[in-house]
Design a protein around this motif. Structure first.
Motif, PDB file in Angstrom:
ATOM      1  N   PRO A 104      -7.589  -5.203   5.526  1.00 34.32           N
ATOM      2  CA  PRO A 104      -8.152  -4.038   4.842  1.00 34.32           C
ATOM      3  C   PRO A 104      -9.549  -3.670   5.326  1.00 34.32           C
ATOM      4  O   PRO A 104      -9.951  -2.523   5.235  1.00 34.32           O
ATOM      5  N   ASP A 105     -10.274  -4.635   5.855  1.00 34.02           N
ATOM      6  CA  ASP A 105     -11.622  -4.362   6.343  1.00 34.02           C
ATOM      7  C   ASP A 105     -11.667  -4.176   7.852  1.00 34.02           C
ATOM      8  O   ASP A 105     -12.730  -3.988   8.419  1.00 34.02           O
ATOM      9  N   ARG A 133      -8.597   2.754  -5.654  1.00 37.95           N
ATOM     10  CA  ARG A 133     -10.051   2.884  -5.699  1.00 37.95           C
ATOM     11  C   ARG A 133     -10.558   3.709  -4.512  1.00 37.95           C
ATOM     12  O   ARG A 133     -11.460   4.524  -4.659  1.00 37.95           O
ATOM     13  N   ARG A 134      -9.977   3.525  -3.337  1.00 34.35           N
ATOM     14  CA  ARG A 134     -10.425   4.261  -2.158  1.00 34.35           C
ATOM     15  C   ARG A 134      -9.982   5.718  -2.165  1.00 34.35           C
ATOM     16  O   ARG A 134     -10.594   6.550  -1.518  1.00 34.35           O
ATOM     17  N   ARG A 135      -8.902   6.034  -2.890  1.00 30.94           N
ATOM     18  CA  ARG A 135      -8.338   7.388  -2.816  1.00 30.94           C
ATOM     19  C   ARG A 135      -8.290   8.123  -4.148  1.00 30.94           C
ATOM     20  O   ARG A 135      -7.666   9.154  -4.254  1.00 30.94           O
ATOM     21  N   ARG A 136      -8.938   7.601  -5.158  1.00 26.74           N
ATOM     22  CA  ARG A 136      -8.804   8.201  -6.489  1.00 26.74           C
ATOM     23  C   ARG A 136      -9.298   9.630  -6.561  1.00 26.74           C
ATOM     24  O   ARG A 136      -8.721  10.451  -7.277  1.00 26.74           O
ATOM     25  N   TRP A 171      -9.314  11.915  -4.120  1.00 27.79           N
ATOM     26  CA  TRP A 171      -8.337  12.788  -3.463  1.00 27.79           C
ATOM     27  C   TRP A 171      -7.109  12.973  -4.342  1.00 27.79           C
ATOM     28  O   TRP A 171      -6.557  14.077  -4.439  1.00 27.79           O
ATOM     29  N   THR A 210      -4.200  -5.349  -4.033  1.00 24.43           N
ATOM     30  CA  THR A 210      -3.971  -4.389  -2.953  1.00 24.43           C
ATOM     31  C   THR A 210      -3.741  -2.990  -3.513  1.00 24.43           C
ATOM     32  O   THR A 210      -4.307  -2.012  -3.018  1.00 24.43           O
ATOM     33  N   THR A 250       0.831  -1.209   0.000  1.00 26.21           N
ATOM     34  CA  THR A 250       0.000   0.000   0.000  1.00 26.21           C
ATOM     35  C   THR A 250       0.862   1.254   0.000  1.00 26.21           C
ATOM     36  O   THR A 250       0.549   2.221  -0.703  1.00 26.21           O
ATOM     37  N   ALA A 307      -7.004  -1.624  -4.895  1.00 28.04           N
ATOM     38  CA  ALA A 307      -7.917  -1.224  -3.817  1.00 28.04           C
ATOM     39  C   ALA A 307      -7.481   0.104  -3.201  1.00 28.04           C
ATOM     40  O   ALA A 307      -8.317   0.935  -2.862  1.00 28.04           O
ATOM     41  N   TRP A 308      -6.160   0.311  -3.062  1.00 25.32           N
ATOM     42  CA  TRP A 308      -5.677   1.586  -2.539  1.00 25.32           C
ATOM     43  C   TRP A 308      -6.125   2.719  -3.461  1.00 25.32           C
ATOM     44  O   TRP A 308      -6.616   3.747  -2.992  1.00 25.32           O
TER      45      TRP A 308
END
Length: 180
Positions: free
Chosen positions: A153-154, A96-99, A101, A90, A13, A93-94
């Motif tokens: 991650p969850d 996808r969660r912060r795109r 920002w 991984t 990550t 997913a990093w």
């Protein structure tokens, strides 16, 4: 924790974040090289961008420096029933969660080329370079402990778990594993 659950690599990550911040900074700084107008000019913008790059690199690399080492000391062994997440998944997913920002930071850095050419992009690049240094520090921690650091991650990302050095598809530090 009972039952199977998924673990993602800590270093992957950090390394994924480093790559995205670095390239966003490079792409945002490039148009600033073509700017010949504005209140400051290209030379002042590039020099101030270089200063911002160094400051961002140092702050990002050293901020919360002992956090990973302390969490590694407190880590427990992962259960045999866990699923180890692939490094590509991984990293995806990093992103996808912060795109959003990352996109906002990129747009602001690119827009700052009007006032201070290259400075915003070089700031983002400095953050990326600092995160890459942090991933190298994580590699040293993992090699010293002879174990890889993982998190849920969850779940709580502060609770690290350990596996053997050969687990997963990423080498210590989060890079791709070299097969011989």
């Amino acid at each position: 924790m009972r039952g199977p659950y998924t673990l993602a690599r800590v270093a992957v990550t950090v390394r994924a974040a480093a790559a995205w911040w670095w390239w966003a900074g490079v792409v945002a700084a490039l148009p600033g090289l073509a700017v010949t107008f504005g209140p400051t000019g290209r030379r002042i913008g590039v020099l101030s961008g270089a200063a911002l790059f160094v400051v961002a690199l140092v702050v990002t690399a050293l901020a919360r420096g002992g956090r990973h080492k302390a969490r590694a000391r407190a880590a427990s062994r992962a259960a045999k029933s866990v699923f180890l997440q692939d490094r590509r998944i991984t990293a995806r997913a990093w992103l996808r969660r912060r795109r959003w920002w990352l996109l906002l930071a990129f747009v602001l850095a690119a827009a700052s080329n009007v006032a201070l050419p290259c400075a915003g992009g070089m700031l983002l690049g400095g953050v990326g370079a600092g995160l890459w240094i942090r991933s190298r520090r994580l590699a040293r921690i993992e090699r010293a402990a002879d174990a890889l650091l993982w998190f849920r991650p969850d779940g709580d990302p502060a609770n690290y778990q350990l596996t053997g050095i050969a687990a997963g598809d990423a080498a210590p530090g989060g890079g791709p594993r070299r097969h011989r």
